[in-house]
Design a protein around this motif. Structure first.
Motif, PDB file in Angstrom:
ATOM      1  N   PRO A  73       0.831  -1.206   0.000  1.00 13.24           N
ATOM      2  CA  PRO A  73       0.000   0.000   0.000  1.00 13.24           C
ATOM      3  C   PRO A  73       0.866   1.257   0.000  1.00 13.24           C
ATOM      4  N   LEU A  74       0.527   2.193  -0.843  1.00 15.98           N
ATOM      5  CA  LEU A  74       1.309   3.424  -0.917  1.00 15.98           C
ATOM      6  C   LEU A  74       1.176   4.233   0.367  1.00 15.98           C
ATOM      7  N   LEU A  75      -0.039   4.289   0.921  1.00  7.30           N
ATOM      8  CA  LEU A  75      -0.230   4.999   2.189  1.00  7.30           C
ATOM      9  C   LEU A  75       0.546   4.289   3.290  1.00  7.30           C
ATOM     10  N   GLY A  76       1.378   5.032   3.987  1.00  4.70           N
ATOM     11  CA  GLY A  76       2.163   4.455   5.068  1.00  4.70           C
ATOM     12  C   GLY A  76       3.483   3.851   4.633  1.00  4.70           C
ATOM     13  N   LEU A  77       3.771   3.845   3.338  1.00  2.12           N
ATOM     14  CA  LEU A  77       5.034   3.293   2.860  1.00  2.12           C
ATOM     15  C   LEU A  77       6.179   4.196   3.327  1.00  2.12           C
ATOM     16  N   VAL A  78       7.220   3.598   3.915  1.00  3.24           N
ATOM     17  CA  VAL A  78       8.309   4.356   4.530  1.00  3.24           C
ATOM     18  C   VAL A  78       9.604   4.129   3.750  1.00  3.24           C
ATOM     19  N   HIS A  79      10.235   5.225   3.359  1.00  8.71           N
ATOM     20  CA  HIS A  79      11.545   5.153   2.696  1.00  8.71           C
ATOM     21  C   HIS A  79      12.586   4.851   3.783  1.00  8.71           C
ATOM     22  N   THR A  80      13.215   3.684   3.706  1.00 10.69           N
ATOM     23  CA  THR A  80      14.105   3.246   4.784  1.00 10.69           C
ATOM     24  C   THR A  80      15.590   3.380   4.464  1.00 10.69           C
ATOM     25  N   SER A  81      15.966   3.292   3.195  1.00 12.56           N
ATOM     26  CA  SER A  81      17.391   3.414   2.868  1.00 12.56           C
ATOM     27  C   SER A  81      17.568   3.888   1.439  1.00 12.56           C
TER      28      SER A  81
END
Length: 292
Positions: A97-105
């Motif tokens: 899901p795009l909502l809540g997707l977190v860029h981690t690295s």
């Protein structure tokens, strides 16, 4: 599981981000993320892209890069390719899901300096999904070519949080704490940083714009874009023309706020961004030469 053969889709231009954000938001409740899900095998290509110099100048100003030089900041090709990545990640066949997707690295390899006036061939694809201790992580690859030469490439990981079984948990443990690096600067960030960065890049995710639009997503105030935080650090740190950059996004930066930039000496070495008052680690990374 049978997967479709990879395909290349050539676009005449870069898609508009607002429509993609809206589509991704509408489809998000329908997604059921898991690390063994299929994902789009499409490689999106824009064969002849020229940089909008006015938007580049706005980006340089908001991120702290020097303006007027005929060379793209090391993070700017990510901005150019981000709408292509969003087109893939907002599609119905992308399982997270795009909502809540977190860029981690973020990992960047710049093979050579990139003139701002040149034309580039951009290509973006999803490399794969992997289990993460907090859910499922997708890796997105972006490449920029000048003619036939690969001049810049990156790998970004994006995390969808969800409950995991023991069998799905990655064996990779979170990086342990480190002593803070020597402080080099302290920055007081205004509440409009997210709006200014969004205007320069087109990335107007509501969590970055205003407290009222950030609160439904669990934030008391607007948060800075992760790519702004690493760009601001690299603007201060500097990078060689041929360089490798690695960065981890550890915690959001609330706006307004005050942060401390720390780094080792020299144009190669480690850097980080911490809360100026509580020492909370927001971003840490490293710059190295290419080839090593």
């Amino acid at each position: 599981m049978t997967t479709a053969a990879p395909t290349t889709r050539t676009l005449t231009g870069v898609p508009a981000l607002p429509r993609l954000l809206a589509r991704g938001a509408l489809l998000s409740p329908l997604k059921r993320p898991r690390p063994d899900a299929d994902f789009p095998r499409t490689r999106l290509v824009v064969p002849h892209l020229r940089v909008d110099l006015a938007r580049l100048s706005a980006y340089e100003r908001v991120c702290g890069f020097a303006t007027g030089a005929d060379a793209l900041p090391v993070t700017y090709p990510h901005v150019l390719g981000f709408p292509l990545a969003m087109r893939l990640m907002s599609a119905r066949d992308f399982p997270l899901p795009l909502l809540g997707l977190v860029h981690t690295s973020l990992g960047i390899t710049r093979h050579a300096a990139m003139p701002a006036h040149a034309a580039y061939r951009l290509a973006v694809h999803v490399e794969g999904l992997a289990p993460h201790r907090r859910g499922t992580e997708a890796t997105v690859v972006t490449e920029a070519r000048a003619g036939a030469d690969l001049v810049w490439e990156s790998r970004s990981t994006y995390l969808a949080r969800h409950r995991t079984d023991d069998a799905d948990r990655t064996s990779e443990a979170p990086s342990g704490p480190r002593d803070p690096l020597p402080a080099r600067a302290e920055w007081r960030l205004a509440g409009d940083v997210g709006r200014r960065y969004g205007a320069a890049t087109g990335d107007r995710n509501p969590i970055h714009l205003h407290p009222l639009t950030a609160r439904p997503f669990g934030f008391p105030r607007a948060v800075a874009h992760g790519m702004w935080t690493v760009a601001r650090c690299l603007a201060e740190h500097g990078t060689p023309d041929a360089a490798v950059v690695r960065a981890e996004f550890r915690a959001p930066v609330l706006l307004p706020g005050t942060v401390a930039y720390g780094a080792e000496e020299g144009t190669c070495g480690r850097f980080e961004l911490r809360g100026a008052r509580d020492g909370r680690l927001h971003v840490r990374g490293e710059v190295g030469p290419y080839p090593a």
